[in-house]
Write an enzyme that holds these catalytic residues in place. Sequence first.
Site, PDB file in Angstrom:
ATOM      1  CG  ASP A 143      -1.681   1.229   1.448  1.00 51.91           C
ATOM      2  OD1 ASP A 143      -2.344   1.672   0.493  1.00 51.91           O
ATOM      3  OD2 ASP A 143      -1.623   1.785   2.555  1.00 51.91           O
TER       4      ASP A 143
ATOM      5  CD  GLN B 187      -3.270   8.113  -4.186  1.00 55.64           C
ATOM      6  OE1 GLN B 187      -3.488   9.326  -4.026  1.00 55.64           O
ATOM      7  NE2 GLN B 187      -2.645   7.384  -3.265  1.00 55.64           N
ATOM      8  CB  SER B 188     -10.827   8.550  -3.746  1.00 53.08           C
ATOM      9  OG  SER B 188     -10.536   9.111  -2.479  1.00 53.08           O
TER      10      SER B 188
ATOM     11  CG  ASP C 210      -1.451   7.795   0.464  1.00 50.10           C
ATOM     12  OD1 ASP C 210      -0.300   8.054   0.056  1.00 50.10           O
ATOM     13  OD2 ASP C 210      -2.481   8.117  -0.163  1.00 50.10           O
TER      14      ASP C 210
ATOM     15  CG  HIS D  18     -12.739   4.803 -10.095  1.00 49.76           C
ATOM     16  ND1 HIS D  18     -12.048   3.646 -10.397  1.00 49.76           N
ATOM     17  CD2 HIS D  18     -12.997   5.415 -11.287  1.00 49.76           C
ATOM     18  CE1 HIS D  18     -11.895   3.553 -11.709  1.00 49.76           C
ATOM     19  NE2 HIS D  18     -12.460   4.607 -12.270  1.00 49.76           N
TER      20      HIS D  18
ATOM     21  CB  CYS E 228      -8.424   2.643  -7.465  1.00 55.15           C
ATOM     22  SG  CYS E 228     -10.187   3.066  -7.580  1.00 55.15           S
TER      23      CYS E 228
ATOM     24  CB  CYS F 118      -9.759  -0.796  -9.644  1.00 52.22           C
ATOM     25  SG  CYS F 118     -10.419   0.822 -10.095  1.00 52.22           S
TER      26      CYS F 118
ATOM     27  CB  THR G 163      -1.969   3.534  -3.781  1.00 54.39           C
ATOM     28  OG1 THR G 163      -2.453   4.654  -3.038  1.00 54.39           O
ATOM     29  CG2 THR G 163      -1.537   4.002  -5.160  1.00 54.39           C
TER      30      THR G 163
ATOM     31  NE  ARG H 153      -8.654   1.993   1.848  1.00 57.44           N
ATOM     32  CZ  ARG H 153      -9.004   3.282   1.872  1.00 57.44           C
ATOM     33  NH1 ARG H 153     -10.277   3.624   2.024  1.00 57.44           N
ATOM     34  NH2 ARG H 153      -8.101   4.231   1.742  1.00 57.44           N
TER      35      ARG H 153
END
Length: 202
Positions: free
Chosen positions: A7, A52-53, A9, A91, A89, A99, A50, A129
């Site tokens: 991962d 990245q929303s 962050d 989203h 990702c 994803c 990772t 998660r």
Amino acid sequence: MKLVILDRDGTINHEREDYIKSPEEWVPLPGALEAIARLNHAGWHVVVATNQSGIGRGLFDMVALNAMHAKMNQMLAKVGGRVEAVFFCPHTPEDHCTCRKPMPGLFQMIGQRFGRSLDGVPMVGDLPRDVLAAQSVGCEPHLVRTGQAATMPEAELQALRQQVSGLTIHPNLSAFADYLILREQRVQGEDSPVSTHTGEIS
């Protein structure tokens, strides 16, 4: 190929409640880059998965994300480490994509990219998660007590252990790297010592 999935962050770098939006805000956790370098030197190929929303939320764009990863790669190179690839990702949860962790999409992309099953591939993150996504594709799940997991109550940790079979918990990425390297040495019957870095919880 020895593959390990990290991962980003909270695992490699400090997290921010308002999202990491620029290279200036991307700050590695103590010892994390050196841990990646030790994994590389032991023959591991490191990839990052990772969420990245912030992109989907309009907080930063691909130019900023690429600049963050360029900074990460430059800092890694200075300590003799490297990341093979970053899978992300963009989203938000409202997009209901496949994803965004804990969904398995990023991991499936990694498997396709490297042409291999992810069964038994070590994966480490700082959130439930992360390990749930890892478990869903057969990865070996690991949690580090940095990032958000640093303040996770013991009851939640125990519940997560019951939910994720075979979960191993480490103080930080340095301890995780030492664990993998030492375990491999023992399997191979090597007696050479490995330095341990277990006191760098941020």
